[in-house]
Design an enzyme around this catalytic site. Structure first.
Site, PDB file in Angstrom:
ATOM      1  N   HIS A 363       0.806  -1.229   0.000  1.00  8.36           N
ATOM      2  CA  HIS A 363       0.000   0.000   0.000  1.00  8.36           C
ATOM      3  C   HIS A 363       0.835   1.273   0.000  1.00  8.36           C
ATOM      4  CE1 HIS A 363      -3.932  -1.936   0.987  1.00  8.36           C
ATOM      5  NE2 HIS A 363      -3.151  -2.831   1.539  1.00  8.36           N
ATOM      6  N   LYS A 554      -7.842  14.099   4.441  1.00  6.08           N
ATOM      7  CA  LYS A 554      -7.027  12.872   4.464  1.00  6.08           C
ATOM      8  C   LYS A 554      -5.982  13.042   5.569  1.00  6.08           C
ATOM      9  CE  LYS A 554      -6.174  13.669   0.138  1.00  6.08           C
ATOM     10  NZ  LYS A 554      -5.956  12.725  -0.982  1.00  6.08           N
ATOM     11  N   ARG A 555      -5.257  11.981   5.891  1.00  5.70           N
ATOM     12  CA  ARG A 555      -4.205  12.108   6.894  1.00  5.70           C
ATOM     13  C   ARG A 555      -3.250  13.209   6.461  1.00  5.70           C
ATOM     14  NH1 ARG A 555      -3.723   8.225  11.199  1.00  5.70           N
ATOM     15  NH2 ARG A 555      -1.853   9.419  11.647  1.00  5.70           N
ATOM     16  N   LYS A 560       1.215  14.407   0.745  1.00  5.68           N
ATOM     17  CA  LYS A 560      -0.175  14.701   0.333  1.00  5.68           C
ATOM     18  C   LYS A 560      -0.348  16.202   0.078  1.00  5.68           C
ATOM     19  CE  LYS A 560      -1.841  10.682   2.992  1.00  5.68           C
ATOM     20  NZ  LYS A 560      -2.675   9.837   2.117  1.00  5.68           N
ATOM     21  N   THR A 662      -8.332   6.670  -1.818  1.00  8.08           N
ATOM     22  CA  THR A 662      -9.707   6.159  -1.915  1.00  8.08           C
ATOM     23  C   THR A 662     -10.699   7.283  -1.657  1.00  8.08           C
ATOM     24  OG1 THR A 662      -9.363   5.406   0.359  1.00  8.08           O
ATOM     25  CG2 THR A 662      -9.286   3.726  -1.357  1.00  8.08           C
ATOM     26  N   LYS A 666     -14.493   8.465  -3.352  1.00  8.89           N
ATOM     27  CA  LYS A 666     -15.699   8.806  -2.595  1.00  8.89           C
ATOM     28  C   LYS A 666     -16.228  10.181  -3.030  1.00  8.89           C
ATOM     29  CE  LYS A 666     -13.714   6.036   1.083  1.00  8.89           C
ATOM     30  NZ  LYS A 666     -12.745   6.063   2.230  1.00  8.89           N
TER      31      LYS A 666
HETATM   32  C1  LIG Z   1       2.252   2.261  11.566  1.00 10.80           C
HETATM   33  C2  LIG Z   1       2.721   1.848  10.341  1.00 10.80           C
HETATM   34  C3  LIG Z   1       1.896   2.031   9.137  1.00 10.80           C
HETATM   35  C4  LIG Z   1       2.536   2.084   7.929  1.00 10.80           C
HETATM   36  C5  LIG Z   1       1.834   2.185   6.751  1.00 10.80           C
HETATM   37  C6  LIG Z   1       0.472   2.224   6.826  1.00 10.80           C
HETATM   38  C7  LIG Z   1      -0.334   2.234   5.581  1.00 10.80           C
HETATM   39  C8  LIG Z   1       0.310   1.472   4.504  1.00 10.80           C
HETATM   40  C9  LIG Z   1      -0.541   3.558   5.127  1.00 10.80           C
HETATM   41  C10 LIG Z   1      -1.778   3.612   4.282  1.00 10.80           C
HETATM   42  O1  LIG Z   1      -2.838   3.725   4.795  1.00 10.80           O
HETATM   43  N1  LIG Z   1      -1.552   3.589   2.961  1.00 10.80           N
HETATM   44  C11 LIG Z   1      -2.648   3.978   2.103  1.00 10.80           C
HETATM   45  O2  LIG Z   1      -3.354   2.817   1.688  1.00 10.80           O
HETATM   46  C12 LIG Z   1      -4.493   3.147   0.913  1.00 10.80           C
HETATM   47  C13 LIG Z   1      -5.270   1.871   0.623  1.00 10.80           C
HETATM   48  O3  LIG Z   1      -4.610   1.110  -0.315  1.00 10.80           O
HETATM   49  C14 LIG Z   1      -4.092   3.883  -0.360  1.00 10.80           C
HETATM   50  O4  LIG Z   1      -5.245   4.262  -1.058  1.00 10.80           O
HETATM   51  C15 LIG Z   1      -3.245   5.104  -0.028  1.00 10.80           C
HETATM   52  O5  LIG Z   1      -2.754   5.682  -1.214  1.00 10.80           O
HETATM   53  C16 LIG Z   1      -2.088   4.715   0.878  1.00 10.80           C
HETATM   54  O6  LIG Z   1      -1.369   5.854   1.334  1.00 10.80           O
HETATM   55  C17 LIG Z   1      -0.216   2.195   8.008  1.00 10.80           C
HETATM   56  C18 LIG Z   1       0.509   2.096   9.184  1.00 10.80           C
END
Ligand SMILES: CCc1ccc([C@H](C)CC(=O)N[C@@H]2O[C@H](CO)[C@@H](O)[C@H](O)[C@H]2O)cc1
Length: 819
Positions: A363, A554-555, A560, A662, A666
């Site tokens: 991801h 978004k975060r 971003k 995503t 939406k």
């Molecule tokens: C705490 C560590 C950690 C590291 C990475 C992550 C995720 C990979 C970050 C994340 O949410 N990535 C997002 O995933 C979405 C679903 O596929 C994508 O649409 C986003 O582009 C992507 O940033 C969460 C927690």
């Protein structure tokens, strides 16, 4: 009308009323006259849950059906959002429950607001898992979502004096009617300790793991109903508990702390969600969390395999495991341990099963986001797994070396163990070696994966790589969030689109019709008015629903580029200050998003947004033409308010950085037009909706690479662009931080010094594109036509399409045949 008397199952208003009253009396143990709003909510929740159980029992029965394959979605995060509204939609009983509670003197919307959102995720990855569970059940695929029942989810965000403040998320304080504790479904999980070799009764050399600590994992089950599909799948979340929750001997000795010490330390494992959506090296509790839920989940799958009366050797025929990023990737080593050490299977057949069972989704491309664990920490916590990983790696590198003899560089690059300097276990490598399928989450992202972070694996195993572009569920994100739009669409093309979103295309022929456009605009304006009222209530800021709602939620993360949006706002501000009479269209800028608590630059960006808002919102020359709002505590519940109310969807990440996105889907599905870069799924959205219905700007991923490789000098872009210089200088001068001139200096220094995410290089193109947006918004009919065409052409971005692709290309899991 007379009740059918079946107050547990009856779907008509009379049955529902009786059921609700019963739950107030017998579940909430309250007199109806004394019932609080939360009692009414709980009573309605239990009444709805009752009506999900029949399908659930049947669906759970299907898990034992040997002709069906079960999809196990392993994720450290499930951002489910509030359940009540979604379950009413998926059971098709919204209106009958709304009438039932109204006839009981209550208001359904007030009750819906009572529900605490289960915030068991950070952002995109966690929400995607939730959308996928909805689609799996709607498409009648037997599935189990396996994760962690965090006692505290993602923090609640408050904005105080313009700064983010994190508030503990006590989501369970009023109880959770949607989960069922299964004390009989629990597993022991080992941690720490050491391994020792022994020879078994047939004199085979075996390894036993002598743990330093053992904890217990207890299952908490939540039903996940499909949309009118008759199938209800399972979300099984694990809570950690002590094997012995009270040490009586210690208590007798008066050592009260030691008496409960094991309880406290064991429960810590599932205590809290890590609030960062980028990994932090070396957080051992994080590794313990990952191993804990993975071990419970795999042990549970082996139990179900036995219940199905199948032998472990056929596991790959019964289960397809999806690893939601590397967070559960220890599963590759854990399944090998369970098969070899406990099921006494030979290595080779065990490895074949493991590879056939496992599939891995990546991801993120951000190098710092690829999880890797220092060897000392890993071996201290999981000594047996490290041995198994060494053996997996030895056999893997033998293969690599025989495939390309002498290319030691390749072996070193591919190795699961990073030997360069401090030694690490590279979890993306373990996942890639141990999976039969590896996929990215958008076409561009998957291509970049093959060309960059996983290039060597793609060269080695090209057949393993797939793309499955993300999707979102139209049930929560249109039917539930935007019922007015859903009614308008269904009124025109029928309801088939809810489960066959490709049917939305039928809207195209109405896009130019003035009457339909008028109704379309009316719906949008209503949604904007609802949001405007909530903004007023929560921030005190008055916004004009007739203005263009320009939304970025978004975060918070530098890639971003929320701060690029701020440069746009200051540019407009400067235009007005330069000539207060200048023709600037009224816009409302709505920001939202949480910053990881330890991510200071992200927190400073929030402060910059609120500080610029303070000045712009109260500036006499601006006179209300521009309003800047930071909407606090952006989450699923608030997303359901914001997405339907947007005119413009901001998807402005540096090309090559956002894996998919995503939120972009939406927004479009709710009629917003997108301004964005050619990044992630923006590329495919633009292809589907038509480039004439998409506001594109900025360097492409290739151009970004090019610019960087040629040595990018942000200061030259600053020097070469007067409006940009004026904007940066204003920030640096402290115009938005009266009293603390240097507050935003770190941001200015980052932009002029490095600008890793090329804000300055994309600035002018973005400004010009925004001017095109302004011009387009003047022509209401044309804008509305574009909005309708956007929705009509968004069918591809339903999570149903994505799940069908996973089922066909990766899981080979057919749906439960209809009765
Ligand atoms: C705490 C560590 C950690 C590291 C990475 C992550 C995720 C990979 C970050 C994340 O949410 N990535 C997002 O995933 C979405 C679903 O596929 C994508 O649409 C986003 O582009 C992507 O940033 C969460 C927690």
């Amino acid at each position: 009308r007379e009740t059918t008397g079946d107050i547990r199952r009856g779907m008509d208003c009379a049955d529902l009323k009786q059921a609700i009253i019963d739950h107030i009396n017998f579940t909430q143990a309250r007199l109806v006259s004394q019932a609080t709003l939360n009692d009414w909510y709980m009573a309605v929740a239990y009444a709805v849950r009752d009506r999900m159980l029949d399908d659930w029992h049947v669906s759970l029965g299907h898990l034992r059906n040997r002709s069906l394959k079960i999809v196990s979605y392993l994720s450290a995060e499930f951002l489910m959002g509030p359940h009540l509204g979604n379950n009413l939609v998926n059971l098709g009983i919204v209106e009958s429950v709304r009438r039932a509670v109204a006839e009981l003197g209550q208001n359904l919307d007030d009750l819906l607001r009572q529900e605490e959102e289960p915030g068991l995720g950070n952002g995109g990855l966690g929400r995607l898992a939730a959308c996928y569970l909805d689609s799996l059940a709607t498409l009648r695929v037997p599935a189990i979502g396996y994760g962690i029942r965090y006692e505290f989810g993602i923090f609640d965000q408050e904005i105080r004096d313009g700064w983010q403040v994190e508030i503990t998320d006590k989501w369970l304080r009023m109880g959770n009617p949607w989960e069922i504790c299964r004390p009989d479904i629990s597993y022991l999980v080992k941690l720490g300790g050491h391994t020792e070799q022994y020879s078994d009764e047939n004199d085979c050399l075996r390894v036993r793991w002598v743990p330093g600590k053992v904890i217990k994992g207890v299952a908490y089950d939540t039903p996940v109903a499909g949309y009118c599909s008759g199938v209800t799948d399972l979300l099984r979340l694990w809570k950690s508990e002590a094997v012995e929750s009270f040490n009586f001997q210690a208590f007798n000795l008066g050592d009260y702390y030691r008496a409960v010490d094991e309880k406290v330390s064991s429960e810590t494992i599932s205590k809290v969600l890590y609030p960062n959506d980028e990994p932090q090296i070396g957080k051992q509790l994080r590794l313990a969390q990952q191993y804990f839920f993975v071990s419970c989940s795999l042990q549970d799958m082996l139990r179900i395999q036995r219940l199905r009366g199948e032998n472990i050797g056929d596991l790959a025929g019964s289960f397809a495991v999806q690893l939601n990023d590397t967070h559960p990737s220890i599963a590759v080593a854990e399944l090998m341990r369970l098969l070899v050490d406990e099921q006494m299977m030979e290595w080779e057949p065990a490895w074949e099963i493991t590879c056939n069972v496992m599939a891995y989704t990546n991801h993120t491309l951000l190098p710092e986001a690829l999880e890797k664990w220092p060897l000392p920490l890993f071996s201290a916590m999981l000594p047996r797994h490290l041995e198994i990983i060494f053996e997996i790696n030895r056999r893997f590198l033998d293969q690599v070396r025989s495939a390309s003899p002498g290319d030691d560089g390749l072996a070193a690059r591919l190795s699961i163990i990073d030997e360069g300097g401090e030694r690490y276990v590279r979890m993306a490598h373990l996942a890639s070696v141990g999976s039969h399928a590896i996929n990215g989450v958008a076409a561009l992202h998957t291509e970049l994966l093959k060309e960059t972070v996983l290039k060597d694996f793609h060269d080695l195993y090209p057949e393993r790589f797939h793309n499955v572009t993300n999707g979102v569920t139209p049930r929560r994100w249109v039917l539930l969030s935007n019922p007015a739009l859903a009614r308008l669409i269904s009124g025109k093309i029928g309801e088939g689109w809810v489960t066959r979103p490709e049917e939305l295309r039928a809207l195209e022929k109405f896009a130019g019709q003035p009457a339909f456009q008028k109704s379309w605009r009316k719906v949008k304006l209503e949604n904007k008015s609802i949001l405007a009222a909530v903004i007023r209530e929560r921030t005190g800021i008055q916004v004009d629903p007739a203005s263009l709602f320009d939304v970025l939620v978004k975060r918070i993360h530098e890639y971003k580029r929320q701060h690029l949006k701020v440069l746009h706002i200051i540019t407009l501000f400067n235009r007005i200050k330069a000539d207060p009479k200048s023709e600037v269209r009224s816009r409302t800028f709505i920001f939202g998003g949480k910053a990881a608590p330890g991510y200071h630059m992200a927190k400073l960006i929030i402060k910059l947004i609120t500080s610029v808002g303070e000045v712009v919102n109260n500036d006499p020359d601006v006179a209300g033409r521009l309003k800047v709002v930071f909407f606090p505590d952006f989450n699923v519940t608030n997303g359901q308010l914001v997405y339907p109310a947007a005119d413009l969807s901001e998807q402005i990440s540096t090309a090559g950085k956002e894996a998919s996105g995503t939120g972009n889907m939406k927004f479009s599905l709710n009629g917003a037009l997108t301004i964005g870069t050619l990044d992630g799924a923006n590329v495919e959205i633009r292809q589907e909706v038509g480039e004439e219905n998409f506001f594109l700007f900025g360097h492409t991923a290739a151009e970004v690479q090019e610019l960087k490789s040629r040595g990018y000098d942000p200061r030259s872009w600053y020097e070469g662009n007067a409006p940009l210089r004026a904007v940066i200088d204003r920030i640096a001068a402290g115009d938005f931080s009266p009293g603390d001139r240097n507050l935003f200096q770190p941001l200015v220094d980052q932009l002029l010094g490095h600008d890793d995410y090329l804000l300055l290089a994309d600035y002018q193109a973005y400004m010009d594109c925004q001017d095109r947006v302004d011009a387009a918004f003047r022509d209401r009919d044309a804008w509305t036509e574009m909005s309708i065409l956007n929705v009509a052409r968004m069918g591809m971005f339903s999570s149903d399409r994505a799940i069908r692709e996973y089922c066909e290309n990766i899981w080979h899991a057919p749906p439960i045949p209809g009765d």
